[in-house]
Design a protein around this motif. Structure first.
Motif: not given
Length: 435
Positions: A2-4, A415-416, A429-435
């Motif tokens: 998924k593109r964020l 990822r973004l 840095l999964e801890e800052i990713i909002n998906d």
């Protein structure tokens, strides 16, 4: 995947240090960016912590031992001004912009290191005229986007004075603003060098460095206003980061002068290198020692004995010696026979002539012969980290990352954008990713 975010704008402020954070918190545009951003004030750089390896690690997620941009410059003993790793062809493996192009995204890069002749849509690479018959505009045209470079120089060329700072960053900022407004790129990589330039010339602290931070704040403001005015801000993610810190220096270590004394380098009557069995390639705060033939055991033994002798006296400026194998384990170049780390206050040059250890004079700093502050040191040096600030789509607001590595940035950017860099040394840095 998924593109964020629709637009990822990455701004590298060369030599932005964790020690600058109190100043950034007082500057209006950095303060605006920091408000609600995900922040890390303890980013561990790579080894050696110099610009070209750092920026390649940022967009590959790998250490130099893997992507192979292990230094800024090529091994060219005797050449007054060695060529740099300017071109994309030197990178082993994929990059963030390569993967973006595979997905037909519009990409841009302004003075991002090691991108010359890369497949980037809106592109002025960091490359300079290194031959007497070259011109700066010509080498930019031949290594970047031809018509885009002509257009940017036509519009904003009056702002620059060759590659001198702070004028070059003014040109890059103007081109960035125009590119955001007119091209709306999916990925834009921007490299601003003013802070690094001033610290080399004037030292880590002082009026010149503070003035450079203020100018970078103004440039950041112009870029964010362009995002606002073009209507992409709400569909974007903006990243501000540093690549390394710097330390003030008072002495130069000329390892090649030691090698000359030991008979491992030979010069002609003018003092130019005409033959070598071992050669020092400087990363400023660290250096590689290469042996032309590592099967030449007498040379390896003589070099090892020299290093052992130099380590006995702290006044020689050496803090640590690594074997090539140990260097590779640290993410550096395992093809070197040895890697050496300077004590704080010392740095390496590739000079062959003169005394091997010299105190830096003010006249040498003014003339550009020597620096007043440098980087390239081991990430283990105290208070030597850099910063990471992320805000916008796909980012959880207000997250504080206690610590991270420079190689974590590329996988996170991928990822973004919904891209995959494959197996990397860094992590998302999964801890800052909002998906």
């Amino acid at each position: 995947m998924k593109r964020l975010t629709d637009h990822l704008i990455v701004i590298s402020f060369d030599c932005l240090s964790s020690k600058d954070m109190p100043t950034l918190q007082q500057l209006p545009n950095f303060r605006r960016l920091l408000d609600g951003a995900a922040i890390c004030n303890n980013v561990t750089p790579i080894y050696p912590s110099v610009t070209y390896p750092c920026h390649t690690s940022i967009i590959t997620g790998n250490y130099p031992s893997r992507h192979r941009i292990v230094r800024n410059t090529l091994i060219q003993p005797g050449k007054q001004s060695p060529d740099w790793y300017w071109q994309r062809k030197y990178i082993q493996g994929t990059t963030l912009y390569d993967e973006a192009k595979k997905q037909k995204m519009n990409t841009g890069a302004l003075l991002w290191p090691v991108t010359a002749k890369a497949k980037i849509d809106y592109h002025i690479p960091e490359v300079f005229a290194n031959r007497s018959w070259h011109s700066q505009v010509a080498v930019s045209l031949l290594n970047g986007s031809f018509f885009y470079t002509i257009d940017m120089n036509r519009r904003f060329g009056k702002l620059r004075k060759g590659i001198k700072q702070p004028w070059l960053d003014d040109f890059v900022t103007a081109a960035t603003v125009h590119t955001i407004k007119s091209k709306r790129p999916d990925l834009l990589l921007v490299h601003l060098v003013d802070i690094d330039y001033q610290r080399h010339e004037h030292g880590f602290l002082g009026d010149e460095s503070f003035a450079a931070l203020q100018r970078q704040d103004e440039r950041l403001g112009k870029i964010m206003r362009a995002m606002d005015e073009s209507g992409i801000m709400n569909d974007s993610t903006i990243i501000a980061l540093g690549d390394h810190s710097a330390l003030d220096v008072t002495h130069v270590i000329k390892m090649n002068a030691f090698l000359l004394e030991s008979g491992l380098i030979h010069t002609d009557i003018q003092g130019k290198v005409k033959g070598w069995k071992a050669f020092c390639k400087s990363n400023d705060g660290s250096a590689y020692l290469y042996v032309k033939d590592q099967k030449d055991k007498p040379t390896m033994d003589r070099l090892g004995a020299l290093l052992h002798s130099l380590m006995q006296n702290p006044n020689n400026g050496l803090e640590r010696v690594y074997t090539g194998t140990e260097a590779a384990e640290l993410g550096a170049d395992g093809e070197a026979a040895f890697m050496i780390e300077a004590r704080e206050g010392f740095y390496f040059t590739e000079e062959v002539a003169g005394e091997p250890i010299v105190e830096i004079t003010q006249s040498e700093i003014v003339s550009g012969k020597h620096c007043k502050a440098v980087h390239g040191y081991s990430p283990s040096k105290p208070d030597y980290s850099t910063v990471f600030i992320a805000k916008g789509n796909g980012i959880i607001p207000g997250q504080v990352i206690e610590s991270m590595n420079l190689v974590d940035e590329g996988p996170t950017f991928a990822r973004l954008l919904g891209l995959d860099l494959g197996e990397t040394d860094g992590r998302v840095l999964e801890e800052i990713i909002n998906d």
